[in-house]
Design a protein around this motif. Structure first.
Motif, PDB file in Angstrom:
ATOM      1  N   VAL A 116      -2.365  -2.867 -23.523  1.00  0.00           N
ATOM      2  CA  VAL A 116      -0.989  -3.039 -23.034  1.00  0.00           C
ATOM      3  C   VAL A 116      -0.957  -3.081 -21.516  1.00  0.00           C
ATOM      4  CG1 VAL A 116       1.276  -1.944 -22.896  1.00  0.00           C
ATOM      5  CG2 VAL A 116       0.078  -2.051 -25.083  1.00  0.00           C
ATOM      6  N   VAL A 117      -1.672  -2.181 -20.861  1.00  0.00           N
ATOM      7  CA  VAL A 117      -1.666  -2.145 -19.397  1.00  0.00           C
ATOM      8  C   VAL A 117      -2.225  -3.449 -18.829  1.00  0.00           C
ATOM      9  CG1 VAL A 117      -2.685  -1.023 -17.376  1.00  0.00           C
ATOM     10  CG2 VAL A 117      -1.764   0.360 -19.247  1.00  0.00           C
ATOM     11  N   ILE A 118      -3.353  -3.902 -19.363  1.00  0.00           N
ATOM     12  CA  ILE A 118      -3.964  -5.130 -18.860  1.00  0.00           C
ATOM     13  C   ILE A 118      -3.075  -6.329 -19.160  1.00  0.00           C
ATOM     14  CG2 ILE A 118      -5.953  -6.657 -19.075  1.00  0.00           C
ATOM     15  CD1 ILE A 118      -7.639  -4.175 -19.716  1.00  0.00           C
ATOM     16  N   THR A 119      -2.500  -6.370 -20.363  1.00  0.00           N
ATOM     17  CA  THR A 119      -1.632  -7.493 -20.734  1.00  0.00           C
ATOM     18  C   THR A 119      -0.421  -7.574 -19.826  1.00  0.00           C
ATOM     19  OG1 THR A 119      -2.322  -7.378 -23.051  1.00  0.00           O
ATOM     20  CG2 THR A 119      -0.231  -8.476 -22.581  1.00  0.00           C
ATOM     21  N   MET A 120       0.255  -6.458 -19.612  1.00  0.00           N
ATOM     22  CA  MET A 120       1.465  -6.479 -18.798  1.00  0.00           C
ATOM     23  C   MET A 120       1.150  -6.789 -17.336  1.00  0.00           C
ATOM     24  SD  MET A 120       3.725  -6.116 -21.022  1.00  0.00           S
ATOM     25  CE  MET A 120       5.084  -6.157 -19.867  1.00  0.00           C
ATOM     26  N   LEU A 121       0.021  -6.295 -16.829  1.00  0.00           N
ATOM     27  CA  LEU A 121      -0.354  -6.575 -15.452  1.00  0.00           C
ATOM     28  C   LEU A 121      -0.630  -8.066 -15.265  1.00  0.00           C
ATOM     29  CD1 LEU A 121      -1.105  -5.615 -12.605  1.00  0.00           C
ATOM     30  CD2 LEU A 121      -3.412  -5.159 -13.450  1.00  0.00           C
ATOM     31  N   LEU A 122      -1.466  -8.639 -16.138  1.00  0.00           N
ATOM     32  CA  LEU A 122      -1.798 -10.058 -16.012  1.00  0.00           C
ATOM     33  C   LEU A 122      -0.584 -10.935 -16.288  1.00  0.00           C
ATOM     34  CD1 LEU A 122      -5.323 -10.161 -17.725  1.00  0.00           C
ATOM     35  CD2 LEU A 122      -4.781 -10.137 -15.283  1.00  0.00           C
ATOM     36  N   PHE A 211       3.148 -14.744 -24.559  1.00  0.00           N
ATOM     37  CA  PHE A 211       4.490 -14.262 -24.882  1.00  0.00           C
ATOM     38  C   PHE A 211       5.047 -13.392 -23.764  1.00  0.00           C
ATOM     39  CE2 PHE A 211       7.049 -10.718 -26.503  1.00  0.00           C
ATOM     40  CZ  PHE A 211       8.132 -11.407 -27.019  1.00  0.00           C
ATOM     41  N   ALA A 212       4.246 -12.458 -23.280  1.00  0.00           N
ATOM     42  CA  ALA A 212       4.715 -11.567 -22.217  1.00  0.00           C
ATOM     43  C   ALA A 212       5.004 -12.343 -20.938  1.00  0.00           C
ATOM     44  CB  ALA A 212       3.680 -10.473 -21.964  1.00  0.00           C
ATOM     45  N   ALA A 213       4.138 -13.303 -20.586  1.00  0.00           N
ATOM     46  CA  ALA A 213       4.332 -14.067 -19.358  1.00  0.00           C
ATOM     47  C   ALA A 213       5.584 -14.938 -19.437  1.00  0.00           C
ATOM     48  CB  ALA A 213       3.099 -14.928 -19.080  1.00  0.00           C
ATOM     49  N   PHE A 214       5.796 -15.613 -20.562  1.00  0.00           N
ATOM     50  CA  PHE A 214       6.983 -16.450 -20.709  1.00  0.00           C
ATOM     51  C   PHE A 214       8.261 -15.614 -20.629  1.00  0.00           C
ATOM     52  CE2 PHE A 214       4.313 -19.658 -23.205  1.00  0.00           C
ATOM     53  CZ  PHE A 214       4.150 -20.460 -22.091  1.00  0.00           C
ATOM     54  N   THR A 215       8.257 -14.458 -21.283  1.00  0.00           N
ATOM     55  CA  THR A 215       9.450 -13.611 -21.281  1.00  0.00           C
ATOM     56  C   THR A 215       9.754 -13.081 -19.883  1.00  0.00           C
ATOM     57  OG1 THR A 215       8.879 -12.941 -23.549  1.00  0.00           O
ATOM     58  CG2 THR A 215      10.557 -11.657 -22.418  1.00  0.00           C
ATOM     59  N   LEU A 216       8.721 -12.621 -19.189  1.00  0.00           N
ATOM     60  CA  LEU A 216       8.935 -12.114 -17.833  1.00  0.00           C
ATOM     61  C   LEU A 216       9.325 -13.239 -16.880  1.00  0.00           C
ATOM     62  CD1 LEU A 216       5.967  -9.590 -17.554  1.00  0.00           C
ATOM     63  CD2 LEU A 216       8.386  -9.068 -17.898  1.00  0.00           C
ATOM     64  N   TYR A 217       8.760 -14.416 -17.073  1.00  0.00           N
ATOM     65  CA  TYR A 217       9.141 -15.545 -16.223  1.00  0.00           C
ATOM     66  C   TYR A 217      10.615 -15.902 -16.405  1.00  0.00           C
ATOM     67  CZ  TYR A 217       9.556 -20.364 -14.630  1.00  0.00           C
ATOM     68  OH  TYR A 217       9.983 -21.517 -14.015  1.00  0.00           O
ATOM     69  N   ALA A 218      11.087 -15.846 -17.664  1.00  0.00           N
ATOM     70  CA  ALA A 218      12.506 -16.100 -17.906  1.00  0.00           C
ATOM     71  C   ALA A 218      13.378 -15.075 -17.183  1.00  0.00           C
ATOM     72  CB  ALA A 218      12.790 -16.081 -19.405  1.00  0.00           C
ATOM     73  N   GLY A 219      12.921 -13.825 -17.138  1.00  0.00           N
ATOM     74  CA  GLY A 219      13.671 -12.811 -16.412  1.00  0.00           C
ATOM     75  C   GLY A 219      13.623 -13.015 -14.903  1.00  0.00           C
ATOM     76  N   LEU A 220      12.482 -13.455 -14.403  1.00  0.00           N
ATOM     77  CA  LEU A 220      12.354 -13.664 -12.961  1.00  0.00           C
ATOM     78  C   LEU A 220      13.242 -14.796 -12.469  1.00  0.00           C
ATOM     79  CD1 LEU A 220       8.485 -13.265 -12.506  1.00  0.00           C
ATOM     80  CD2 LEU A 220      10.264 -11.682 -11.752  1.00  0.00           C
ATOM     81  N   MET A 255      10.379  -3.463 -20.095  1.00  0.00           N
ATOM     82  CA  MET A 255      10.230  -2.343 -21.027  1.00  0.00           C
ATOM     83  C   MET A 255      10.244  -2.817 -22.471  1.00  0.00           C
ATOM     84  SD  MET A 255      12.520   0.628 -19.187  1.00  0.00           S
ATOM     85  CE  MET A 255      12.059   1.822 -20.432  1.00  0.00           C
ATOM     86  N   ILE A 256      11.079  -3.799 -22.786  1.00  0.00           N
ATOM     87  CA  ILE A 256      11.120  -4.312 -24.153  1.00  0.00           C
ATOM     88  C   ILE A 256       9.804  -4.999 -24.505  1.00  0.00           C
ATOM     89  CG2 ILE A 256      12.226  -6.025 -25.651  1.00  0.00           C
ATOM     90  CD1 ILE A 256      14.854  -5.387 -24.231  1.00  0.00           C
ATOM     91  N   VAL A 257       9.296  -5.817 -23.595  1.00  0.00           N
ATOM     92  CA  VAL A 257       8.021  -6.495 -23.849  1.00  0.00           C
ATOM     93  C   VAL A 257       6.896  -5.476 -23.981  1.00  0.00           C
ATOM     94  CG1 VAL A 257       6.330  -8.116 -22.905  1.00  0.00           C
ATOM     95  CG2 VAL A 257       8.771  -8.600 -22.697  1.00  0.00           C
ATOM     96  N   ALA A 258       6.894  -4.461 -23.130  1.00  0.00           N
ATOM     97  CA  ALA A 258       5.865  -3.420 -23.224  1.00  0.00           C
ATOM     98  C   ALA A 258       5.962  -2.679 -24.548  1.00  0.00           C
ATOM     99  CB  ALA A 258       6.002  -2.445 -22.061  1.00  0.00           C
ATOM    100  N   MET A 259       7.175  -2.409 -25.009  1.00  0.00           N
ATOM    101  CA  MET A 259       7.352  -1.745 -26.303  1.00  0.00           C
ATOM    102  C   MET A 259       6.774  -2.591 -27.430  1.00  0.00           C
ATOM    103  SD  MET A 259      10.886  -0.844 -28.316  1.00  0.00           S
ATOM    104  CE  MET A 259      11.228  -2.595 -28.469  1.00  0.00           C
ATOM    105  N   LEU A 260       7.068  -3.879 -27.417  1.00  0.00           N
ATOM    106  CA  LEU A 260       6.537  -4.768 -28.446  1.00  0.00           C
ATOM    107  C   LEU A 260       5.013  -4.820 -28.393  1.00  0.00           C
ATOM    108  CD1 LEU A 260       9.094  -7.715 -28.234  1.00  0.00           C
ATOM    109  CD2 LEU A 260       8.975  -5.946 -29.978  1.00  0.00           C
TER     110      LEU A 260
END
Length: 333
Positions: A116-122, A211-220, A255-260
């Motif tokens: 999770v840490v590596i995924t969210m960081l990258l 998935f995490a990158a697309f979701t965070l990009y939409a938020g950014l 936080m939602i993406v990290a939870m998932l």
């Protein structure tokens, strides 16, 4: 005697509005009560009812059966028609008194936390990079991540398993012939538990980043540019702008993406099971998902397997509730 028409009195509308705002909730004007009833009522419940029925039929009943099985002695004989015996909490006691379970649990939590840490960081770095790329390069990156995300987990695991193959893997070839690391000649990555989880972590992170990158990009993309420009003019550096301005905007999404990701990585099964089949040592590389499989389906003890599944479900629900409460607190601030 003169009469003042309220329609002509400029003070009357504000006075009426003041009375409406100061009126107790139980004494709202008739029009307000009508609008309140019309806004809510039974419509939301009527719309949710079909989904709740389908969810209860597909998910609720199997969960009930799983909980019942966890309190029974349910083995291969019961699969072929023998009546199950009620054993109470015996299956749960066997699980909680088994040191193997705690080893699997600790291994699963540590492995999931690292992934999770590596995924969210990258994913955060890639999302930030996507905001800086031009349209062409962003489209190329998007297509590449979509292909990685669309690849089935089993297929991806087999491909990565070939890359780390002992005799013919491209990873050993590159390390030996390009970097001169002779200790990696015919090196078996899956025999040692540490290198096994290194390979498994690469596969899981590689499949989870899109998935995490697309979701965070939409938020950014929703962060106001003028706020960032104002901070830049005030002398704030890139890291300060991200920490003080950008991240608070995307924190609920983060936080939602990290939870998932925590939920997905704690119950990971396909990648671990396939790598074990390729060459990993099962007893030293089991996580919660594969341990439940080995206990119930492979081992034939469905009662204890059911208890393990219930414990895992309670663990995941606890994590989900914690994260949801944190998200709700952020929205209230």
């Amino acid at each position: 005697m003169t009469t003042v028409d309220n329609d002509l009195d400029p003070v009357a509308p504000s006075a009426i509005e003041g009375e409406r705002l100061s009126a107790p909730s139980g004494h709202l004007p008739r029009g307000s009560r009508r609008r309140s009833r019309r806004a809510g009522g039974f419509t939301p419940y009527a719309l949710l009812t079909p989904a709740i029925i389908v969810l209860a039929a597909i998910t609720g009943w199997p969960i009930i059966q799983l909980v019942i099985t966890s309190f029974q002695e349910f083995g291969r004989a019961q699969v072929f028609g023998a009546p199950p015996a009620f054993v109470g909490l015996e299956n749960y006691i066997d699980v909680f008194t088994d040191p193997v379970f705690y080893g699997v649990l600790i291994r699963s939590v540590v492995f999931a936390a690292a992934c999770v840490v590596i995924t969210m960081l990258l994913a955060t770095l890639i999302a930030l990079m996507m905001t800086r790329l031009n349209k062409v390069f962003r489209m190329v990156l998007t297509v590449g991540m979509l292909l990685a995300w669309a690849m089935p987990a089993l297929t991806a695991t087999i491909v990565w398993g070939w890359m780390f193959d002992t005799a013919y893997g491209v990873v050993n070839y590159v390390l030996v012939n390009w970097f001169g690391l002779e200790e990696f000649h015919q090196h078996s990555w899956l025999i040692d538990p540490l290198s096994f989880f290194f390979v498994a972590g690469i596969i899981i992170v590689w499949g989870a980043i899109p998935f995490a990158a697309f979701t965070l990009y939409a938020g950014l993309t929703q962060v106001p540019e003028e706020v960032i420009e104002a901070a830049q003019l005030d002398g704030a550096g890139a890291f300060s702008r991200f920490r003080l301005i950008v991240f608070p905007y995307v924190k609920p999404i983060f936080m939602i993406v990290a939870m998932l990701q925590v939920i997905w990585d704690l119950r990971v099964f396909t990648q671990i099971f396939a790598l074990q089949d390729i060459g990993g040592i099962t007893s030293e590389t089991n996580t919660l998902g594969t341990y439940i499989y080995q206990t119930s389906i492979a081992g034939g003890d469905f009662g204890q397997g059911g208890a393990l599944a219930v414990i895992t479900a309670v663990l995941l629900m606890s994590i989900s509730i914690y994260y949801i409460r944190q998200v709700l607190k952020e929205e209230e601030l």
